[in-house]
Each structure stands twice: as structure tokens, then as C-alpha cells.
Design a protein around this motif. Structure first.
Motif, short mmCIF file in Angstrom:
data_model
loop_
_atom_site.label_atom_id
_atom_site.label_comp_id
_atom_site.label_asym_id
_atom_site.label_seq_id
_atom_site.Cartn_x
_atom_site.Cartn_y
_atom_site.Cartn_z
N VAL A 134 0.85 -1.18 0.00
CA VAL A 134 0.00 0.00 0.00
C VAL A 134 0.90 1.24 0.00
N ASP A 135 0.72 2.07 -1.02
CA ASP A 135 1.46 3.32 -1.13
C ASP A 135 0.51 4.50 -0.94
N GLN A 136 0.96 5.49 -0.19
CA GLN A 136 0.31 6.79 -0.16
C GLN A 136 1.18 7.71 -0.98
N GLU A 137 0.59 8.37 -1.98
CA GLU A 137 1.34 9.21 -2.89
C GLU A 137 0.63 10.53 -3.10
N VAL A 138 1.39 11.51 -3.56
CA VAL A 138 0.84 12.74 -4.10
C VAL A 138 1.29 12.76 -5.56
N VAL A 139 0.32 12.77 -6.48
CA VAL A 139 0.61 12.74 -7.91
C VAL A 139 0.38 14.13 -8.49
N THR A 140 1.39 14.61 -9.20
CA THR A 140 1.30 15.88 -9.92
C THR A 140 1.02 15.54 -11.37
N ARG A 141 0.03 16.22 -11.96
CA ARG A 141 -0.30 15.96 -13.37
C ARG A 141 -1.10 17.12 -13.93
N VAL A 179 -3.33 10.05 -3.58
CA VAL A 179 -3.67 8.73 -4.09
C VAL A 179 -3.25 7.67 -3.07
N ILE A 180 -4.14 6.72 -2.85
CA ILE A 180 -3.79 5.49 -2.14
C ILE A 180 -3.76 4.41 -3.21
N ALA A 181 -2.62 3.75 -3.36
CA ALA A 181 -2.46 2.69 -4.34
C ALA A 181 -2.22 1.38 -3.60
N ILE A 182 -3.00 0.37 -3.96
CA ILE A 182 -2.88 -0.95 -3.34
C ILE A 182 -2.48 -1.92 -4.44
N TYR A 183 -1.38 -2.61 -4.24
CA TYR A 183 -0.84 -3.53 -5.24
C TYR A 183 -0.81 -4.95 -4.70
N LYS A 221 -2.63 -7.26 -9.58
CA LYS A 221 -3.82 -6.41 -9.45
C LYS A 221 -3.42 -5.13 -8.74
N ALA A 222 -4.15 -4.05 -9.06
CA ALA A 222 -3.91 -2.77 -8.39
C ALA A 222 -5.23 -2.03 -8.26
N TRP A 223 -5.38 -1.36 -7.13
CA TRP A 223 -6.56 -0.55 -6.85
C TRP A 223 -6.08 0.85 -6.51
N PHE A 224 -6.79 1.86 -7.00
CA PHE A 224 -6.40 3.25 -6.76
C PHE A 224 -7.58 4.04 -6.21
N LYS A 225 -7.37 4.67 -5.06
CA LYS A 225 -8.36 5.55 -4.43
C LYS A 225 -7.81 6.96 -4.56
N MET A 226 -8.55 7.79 -5.28
CA MET A 226 -8.11 9.15 -5.57
C MET A 226 -8.83 10.15 -4.68
N GLY A 227 -8.09 11.18 -4.28
CA GLY A 227 -8.69 12.31 -3.58
C GLY A 227 -9.23 13.29 -4.61
N SER A 228 -9.47 14.49 -4.17
CA SER A 228 -9.94 15.55 -5.08
C SER A 228 -8.73 16.31 -5.61
N PRO A 229 -8.71 16.61 -6.92
CA PRO A 229 -7.60 17.38 -7.47
C PRO A 229 -7.50 18.76 -6.83
N ARG A 230 -6.27 19.19 -6.62
CA ARG A 230 -5.98 20.55 -6.15
C ARG A 230 -5.21 21.23 -7.28
N LEU A 231 -5.82 22.21 -7.90
CA LEU A 231 -5.17 22.89 -9.00
C LEU A 231 -4.11 23.85 -8.48
N HIS A 232 -2.99 23.93 -9.20
CA HIS A 232 -1.95 24.88 -8.84
C HIS A 232 -2.40 26.27 -9.27
N THR A 233 -2.12 27.23 -8.44
CA THR A 233 -2.44 28.61 -8.79
C THR A 233 -1.26 29.19 -9.56
N ALA A 234 -1.46 30.26 -10.25
CA ALA A 234 -0.38 30.90 -11.02
C ALA A 234 0.81 31.17 -10.10
N GLY A 235 1.99 30.82 -10.58
CA GLY A 235 3.19 31.06 -9.80
C GLY A 235 3.61 29.90 -8.92
N THR A 236 2.83 28.79 -8.89
CA THR A 236 3.25 27.63 -8.11
C THR A 236 3.63 26.51 -9.04
N ARG A 237 4.65 25.80 -8.66
CA ARG A 237 5.16 24.63 -9.39
C ARG A 237 5.20 24.90 -10.84
#
Length: 128
Positions: free
Chosen positions: A81-88, A99-103, A112-128
Motif C-alpha cells: 500500500v502506497d500513499q502518494e501525491v501525484v502531480t499531473r 492517491v492510495i495505491a494498493i498492489y 492487481k492494483a486498486w487506486f483511491k483518488m482524492g480531489s484534485p488541487r489545481l496549482h495557482t499561477a506562480g506555483t510549481r
């Protein structure tokens, strides 16, 4: 991550994450079983078999800002089980998502893999 400290079950999960971050579909796919299944948690099948998983990721890997940051990992038996923050790039713009990823790993590959996604957080101008 120190590969010498990875368990046999964690190794393919780490290697596919590294390939994900490199946006290298060939390296990514070598860690997935031919008959693997890819789910939106808990049970919505998104892709069945390596070819469908490859198709999903070819498009995803075209995103220049794509990356997964591992927050924490745990394993029990053949499950990781991985807890991740995915940028995309989302339809509304660049951002990140929790994201919680279960492998489930069998014979050194992700079966097999299962993915539980949170709500996207959009970057504001000037971040990342």
C-alpha cells in the motif's frame, strides 16, 4: 529509496513508480503481469491485461509535469500500500491529487492494483 531495504514484494512496486516518474512506458510495463487488472477502488475495473494498462499510460506519460511522490509505503504478505501525491495536468489545468495505491504482487509482478483518488488541487499561477 534504498533498493537493498526493499522486500521482494515491494521491489516491483518501487520499480514501476520509478518508471512512472521517468514516463518510460517500457520500463513501467515490465513490472505488470500480462493478465493484470487495474481498478478504481473498490471494484470498478479500468483496465484488464497489460495492453489496456499500457494504453492508459501512454497518454498519461505525455504529460510533461507527471510525477508521483511516495509519502509512505507498507506491505503485508503479497500486498503493498502506497500513499502518494501525484502531480499531473487535469482538464482544468496542472495540479496534484492524493492517491492510495494498493498492489497485489505475484511472482515478482503486479497482478492487481486498486487506486483511491482524492480531489484534485489545481496549482495557482506562480506555483510549481
Amino acid at each position: 529509496m534504498n533498493e537493498s531495504k526493499l522486500s521482494d514484494v515491494e521491489f516491483p512496486v518501487q520499480k514501476q513508480l520509478e518508471a512512472y516518474n521517468a514516463r518510460d512506458v517500457e520500463a513501467f510495463m515490465q513490472w505488470w503481469a500480462d493478465d493484470c487488472e487495474y481498478y478504481e477502488f473498490p471494484s470498478r475495473l479500468l483496465a484488464s491485461g497489460a495492453n489496456e494498462i499500457r494504453e492508459r499510460h501512454v497518454a498519461r506519460f505525455s504529460e510533461a509535469n507527471l510525477s508521483g511522490k511516495l509519502i509512505t509505503r507498507m506491505s503485508v504478505g503479497n500486498m503493498v500500500v502506497d500513499q502518494e501525491v501525484v502531480t499531473r495536468t487535469f482538464p482544468d489545468g496542472p495540479g496534484e491529487i492524493d492517491v492510495i495505491a494498493i498492489y497485489e504482487v505475484e511472482n515478482g509482478k503486479i497482478a492487481k492494483a486498486w487506486f483511491k483518488m482524492g480531489s484534485p488541487r489545481l496549482h495557482t499561477a506562480g506555483t510549481r
